[in-house]
Design a protein around this motif. Structure first.
Motif, PDB file in Angstrom:
ATOM      1  N   ARG A  61     -26.347  85.653 208.539  1.00  0.00           N
ATOM      2  CA  ARG A  61     -25.352  86.524 207.936  1.00  0.00           C
ATOM      3  C   ARG A  61     -24.204  85.628 207.487  1.00  0.00           C
ATOM      4  NH1 ARG A  61     -23.210  92.292 210.148  1.00  0.00           N
ATOM      5  NH2 ARG A  61     -21.399  92.534 208.775  1.00  0.00           N
ATOM      6  N   VAL A  62     -23.908  85.638 206.190  1.00  0.00           N
ATOM      7  CA  VAL A  62     -22.918  84.704 205.649  1.00  0.00           C
ATOM      8  C   VAL A  62     -21.839  85.441 204.893  1.00  0.00           C
ATOM      9  CG1 VAL A  62     -24.596  82.823 205.480  1.00  0.00           C
ATOM     10  CG2 VAL A  62     -24.256  84.325 203.529  1.00  0.00           C
ATOM     11  N   ARG A  63     -20.639  84.841 204.878  1.00  0.00           N
ATOM     12  CA  ARG A  63     -19.516  85.339 204.087  1.00  0.00           C
ATOM     13  C   ARG A  63     -19.061  84.232 203.157  1.00  0.00           C
ATOM     14  NH1 ARG A  63     -15.583  88.710 208.223  1.00  0.00           N
ATOM     15  NH2 ARG A  63     -16.863  90.593 208.288  1.00  0.00           N
ATOM     16  N   ILE A  64     -18.814  84.597 201.929  1.00  0.00           N
ATOM     17  CA  ILE A  64     -18.458  83.620 200.912  1.00  0.00           C
ATOM     18  C   ILE A  64     -17.276  84.165 200.129  1.00  0.00           C
ATOM     19  CG2 ILE A  64     -19.374  82.089 199.131  1.00  0.00           C
ATOM     20  CD1 ILE A  64     -22.183  83.251 199.854  1.00  0.00           C
ATOM     21  N   GLY A  65     -16.253  83.338 199.911  1.00  0.00           N
ATOM     22  CA  GLY A  65     -15.106  83.740 199.126  1.00  0.00           C
ATOM     23  C   GLY A  65     -14.834  82.749 198.008  1.00  0.00           C
ATOM     24  N   GLY A  66     -14.053  83.148 197.033  1.00  0.00           N
ATOM     25  CA  GLY A  66     -13.697  82.253 195.938  1.00  0.00           C
ATOM     26  C   GLY A  66     -14.860  82.037 194.989  1.00  0.00           C
ATOM     27  N   ARG A  67     -14.875  80.867 194.344  1.00  0.00           N
ATOM     28  CA  ARG A  67     -15.942  80.518 193.408  1.00  0.00           C
ATOM     29  C   ARG A  67     -17.025  79.761 194.155  1.00  0.00           C
ATOM     30  NH1 ARG A  67     -14.757  80.820 188.125  1.00  0.00           N
ATOM     31  NH2 ARG A  67     -17.031  81.023 188.075  1.00  0.00           N
ATOM     32  N   TRP A  68     -18.259  80.157 193.968  1.00  0.00           N
ATOM     33  CA  TRP A  68     -19.346  79.495 194.687  1.00  0.00           C
ATOM     34  C   TRP A  68     -20.659  79.644 193.921  1.00  0.00           C
ATOM     35  CZ3 TRP A  68     -23.337  82.743 196.197  1.00  0.00           C
ATOM     36  CH2 TRP A  68     -23.033  84.108 196.198  1.00  0.00           C
ATOM     37  N   CYS A  69     -21.551  78.724 194.179  1.00  0.00           N
ATOM     38  CA  CYS A  69     -22.874  78.712 193.544  1.00  0.00           C
ATOM     39  C   CYS A  69     -23.781  77.837 194.394  1.00  0.00           C
ATOM     40  CB  CYS A  69     -22.774  78.177 192.115  1.00  0.00           C
ATOM     41  SG  CYS A  69     -24.349  78.152 191.228  1.00  0.00           S
ATOM     42  N   THR A  70     -24.878  78.367 194.846  1.00  0.00           N
ATOM     43  CA  THR A  70     -25.757  77.614 195.731  1.00  0.00           C
ATOM     44  C   THR A  70     -27.216  77.830 195.336  1.00  0.00           C
ATOM     45  OG1 THR A  70     -26.334  77.206 198.062  1.00  0.00           O
ATOM     46  CG2 THR A  70     -25.886  79.482 197.433  1.00  0.00           C
ATOM     47  N   ARG A  71     -28.039  76.839 195.612  1.00  0.00           N
ATOM     48  CA  ARG A  71     -29.454  76.887 195.241  1.00  0.00           C
ATOM     49  C   ARG A  71     -30.342  76.875 196.470  1.00  0.00           C
ATOM     50  NH1 ARG A  71     -33.369  76.533 191.738  1.00  0.00           N
ATOM     51  NH2 ARG A  71     -35.234  75.325 192.210  1.00  0.00           N
ATOM     52  N   LEU A  72     -31.364  77.713 196.439  1.00  0.00           N
ATOM     53  CA  LEU A  72     -32.396  77.731 197.469  1.00  0.00           C
ATOM     54  C   LEU A  72     -33.691  77.238 196.840  1.00  0.00           C
ATOM     55  CD1 LEU A  72     -30.375  80.354 198.013  1.00  0.00           C
ATOM     56  CD2 LEU A  72     -31.843  80.509 200.032  1.00  0.00           C
ATOM     57  N   ALA A  73     -34.241  76.191 197.407  1.00  0.00           N
ATOM     58  CA  ALA A  73     -35.440  75.554 196.852  1.00  0.00           C
ATOM     59  C   ALA A  73     -36.672  76.445 197.043  1.00  0.00           C
ATOM     60  CB  ALA A  73     -35.661  74.206 197.528  1.00  0.00           C
ATOM     61  N   PRO A  74     -37.725  76.232 196.247  1.00  0.00           N
ATOM     62  CA  PRO A  74     -38.972  76.983 196.463  1.00  0.00           C
ATOM     63  C   PRO A  74     -39.452  76.820 197.903  1.00  0.00           C
ATOM     64  CG  PRO A  74     -39.067  75.780 194.401  1.00  0.00           C
ATOM     65  CD  PRO A  74     -37.820  75.322 195.092  1.00  0.00           C
ATOM     66  N   TYR A  75     -40.094  77.863 198.414  1.00  0.00           N
ATOM     67  CA  TYR A  75     -40.423  77.923 199.837  1.00  0.00           C
ATOM     68  C   TYR A  75     -41.837  78.473 199.997  1.00  0.00           C
ATOM     69  CZ  TYR A  75     -40.234  79.604 204.676  1.00  0.00           C
ATOM     70  OH  TYR A  75     -40.500  79.849 205.998  1.00  0.00           O
ATOM     71  N   GLU A  76     -42.603  77.916 200.954  1.00  0.00           N
ATOM     72  CA  GLU A  76     -43.950  78.414 201.242  1.00  0.00           C
ATOM     73  C   GLU A  76     -43.849  79.662 202.116  1.00  0.00           C
ATOM     74  OE1 GLU A  76     -47.030  77.621 200.254  1.00  0.00           O
ATOM     75  OE2 GLU A  76     -46.085  76.307 198.792  1.00  0.00           O
ATOM     76  N   GLY A  77     -43.376  80.705 201.522  1.00  0.00           N
ATOM     77  CA  GLY A  77     -43.198  81.955 202.240  1.00  0.00           C
ATOM     78  C   GLY A  77     -42.545  82.963 201.331  1.00  0.00           C
ATOM     79  N   ALA A  78     -41.718  83.820 201.890  1.00  0.00           N
ATOM     80  CA  ALA A  78     -40.978  84.826 201.123  1.00  0.00           C
ATOM     81  C   ALA A  78     -39.528  84.803 201.563  1.00  0.00           C
ATOM     82  CB  ALA A  78     -41.579  86.218 201.342  1.00  0.00           C
ATOM     83  N   GLY A 105     -41.700  83.054 197.346  1.00  0.00           N
ATOM     84  CA  GLY A 105     -40.876  81.892 197.672  1.00  0.00           C
ATOM     85  C   GLY A 105     -40.304  81.195 196.462  1.00  0.00           C
ATOM     86  N   THR A 106     -40.036  81.922 195.401  1.00  0.00           N
ATOM     87  CA  THR A 106     -39.511  81.344 194.165  1.00  0.00           C
ATOM     88  C   THR A 106     -38.147  80.705 194.401  1.00  0.00           C
ATOM     89  OG1 THR A 106     -40.656  83.058 192.898  1.00  0.00           O
ATOM     90  CG2 THR A 106     -38.878  81.860 191.773  1.00  0.00           C
ATOM     91  N   GLY A 107     -37.955  79.487 193.906  1.00  0.00           N
ATOM     92  CA  GLY A 107     -36.646  78.863 193.961  1.00  0.00           C
ATOM     93  C   GLY A 107     -35.648  79.649 193.142  1.00  0.00           C
ATOM     94  N   HIS A 108     -34.384  79.649 193.578  1.00  0.00           N
ATOM     95  CA  HIS A 108     -33.399  80.454 192.863  1.00  0.00           C
ATOM     96  C   HIS A 108     -31.987  79.999 193.177  1.00  0.00           C
ATOM     97  CE1 HIS A 108     -34.032  82.289 196.814  1.00  0.00           C
ATOM     98  NE2 HIS A 108     -32.816  82.798 196.729  1.00  0.00           N
TER      99      HIS A 108
END
Length: 311
Positions: free
Chosen positions: A20-37, A70-73
Motif C-alpha cells: 500500500r503506497v502513497r505518492i504526492g507531487g510529480r511522480w512517474c515509475t516503471r514496473l518491468a515485465p513480470y512472469e505472473g500477473a 505481467g505486461t511492463g508498464h
C-alpha cells in the motif's frame, strides 16, 4: 470446482505480494515485465497507466486494473507521454520510500496525493488454461457506485489489513489477494463483450457441460453422457462446445485431466497411482502413456523438473 476457479488454480503458484503506497507531487515509475500477473487499485486520487505497446488508461478513485500477462508498464501522476516514460524511475527504487508509515494519516481532500494498492501474483504459464490466456493485456474495472459490491468489499478489506498489520495478517492478506484475483477475472468474464470464454460461460449448454467436467473430471464421461447432462443432443453439444471452447468435449476433457495432473505433480507429493485415479486413469501405466503424449516426458521427470524450477 468451477471453470474460473480451476483456471486460476492451474497456474497460481507461491504466495502473492502487495504494497500500500502513497505518492504526492510529480511522480512517474516503471514496473518491468513480470512472469505472473500484476494489479493496481486506486484508493484515493488518480493516476495514468501506460502499458508497453498499449494505449494509456486513466485510473480514478476505486478503479482496479489487472495486468494478467505481467505486461511492463508505467504509472504516473499525469499523462505519460514518451518523454515521461523515458524518465520513469524503477518501482523497486521507490518501493520503500513510498510505503506508508504507521500511524496512517489520511490525505486531506484536494491535496492531490494518490494512494494505491500495488501487487502481483506468481503464475506458471506452462499449462495455462485458455480462459487465462484469452484475458487482455489490461483488464480495467472502473469504479461505479453499486457495481460489483464483492470486488469493492475485497478491496476495502485488503486496504485495511495492509494498513493495520494486525495479528493474523500473514494469513489474511494472501487469502484476500487470491479473492481479489478471482473477483477481477469474474468481473471480466461477466462484463466482456468479446472473447470465446465469456461467451462459453454465458452459453447455458456449454457452461453446463464445462461445470460437469470440472466438477468430476475422473468420471467415465462420454459424449452421450455429457450431452444428457447438458440436456441436448450429442450433435448439438459437439457443435456448440467446439465452436466456443475451441476443441471437442472429449478432447477438452483429456487436456484438462492432464493439465490437472501436471498441477498435482508440481504442487503435491502424491504418488502417481493416486494422481492417476484423481484425473480419471485406471492405472499409472495408462496415465503415464497419456501424459507422455501430451507433455513429451514422463510424470516422474516432469515432477523432478518442477522441483528444480525447469518445468
Amino acid at each position: 470446482m468451477d471453470v474460473v476457479s480451476d483456471a486460476i488454480s492451474a497456474v497460481r503458484i507461491g504466495r502473492p505480494s502487495s504494497d500500500r503506497v502513497r505518492i504526492g507531487g510529480r511522480w512517474c515509475t516503471r514496473l518491468a515485465p513480470y512472469e505472473g500477473a500484476g494489479f493496481h487499485v486506486v484508493l484515493e486520487g488518480g493516476c495514468w497507466l501506460l502499458p508497453d505497446g498499449g494505449p494509456p488508461v486513466t485510473l480514478g478513485p476505486g478503479d482496479a486494473v489487472l495486468l494478467p500477462h505481467g505486461t511492463g508498464h508505467v504509472i504516473a501522476d499525469s499523462f505519460a507521454d514518451a518523454g515521461t516514460v523515458a524518465r520513469a524511475v524503477p518501482f523497486e527504487a521507490w518501493q520503500e520510500r513510498l510505503r506508508p508509515r504507521a500511524p496512517q494519516v489520511p490525505h486531506a481532500a484536494g491535496t492531490g496525493g494518490t494512494e494505491m494498492l500495488c501487487g502481483k501474483y506468481r503464475l506458471d504459464r506452462s499449462r495455462e488454461h485458455p480462459l487465462m490466456a484469452e484475458l487482455p493485456q489490461v483488464v480495467h474495472l472502473p469504479h461505479r457506485v453499486g457495481d460489483r459490491p464483492e470486488l469493492r468489499a475485497a478491496i476495502d478489506l485488503l486496504g485495511r489489513e495492509l494498513e493495520a498489520a494486525e495479528a493474523g495478517a500473514s494469513i489474511v492478506v494472501p487469502s484476500l489477494l487470491d479473492l481479489l484475483l478471482v473477483y477481477m477475472i469474474r468481473a471480466w468474464t461477466a462484463g466482456s463483450g468479446a472473447g470465446a470464454w465469456p461467451a462459453a460461460l454465458a452459453d447455458p449448454v456449454v457452461a453446463s457441460a464445462l461445470r460437469a467436467l470440472h466438477a468430476d473430471p475422473a468420471a467415465p464421461w462420454s459424449n452421450d453422457r455429457l450431452a444428457a447432462e447438458a440436456g441436448v443432443s450429442r450433435p448439438t453439444l459437439a457443435r456448440r462446445f467446439t465452436a466456443l471452447v475451441g476443441r471437442p468435449p472429449m478432447a477438452y476433457l483429456t487436456w484438462w485431466r492432464l493439465t490437472s495432473a501436471a498441477a498435482l505433480l508440481r504442487d503435491t507429493r502424491d504418488p502417481l497411482a493416486s494422481i492417476a485415479r484423481r484425473v480419471g486413469y485406471g492405472s499409472p501405466y495408462a496415465f503415464s502413456h497419456a501424459f507422455g503424449r501430451e507433455f513429451g516426458t514422463t510424470p516422474g521427470r516432469y515432477r523432478a523438473s518442477a522441483d528444480t524450477g525447469t518445468a
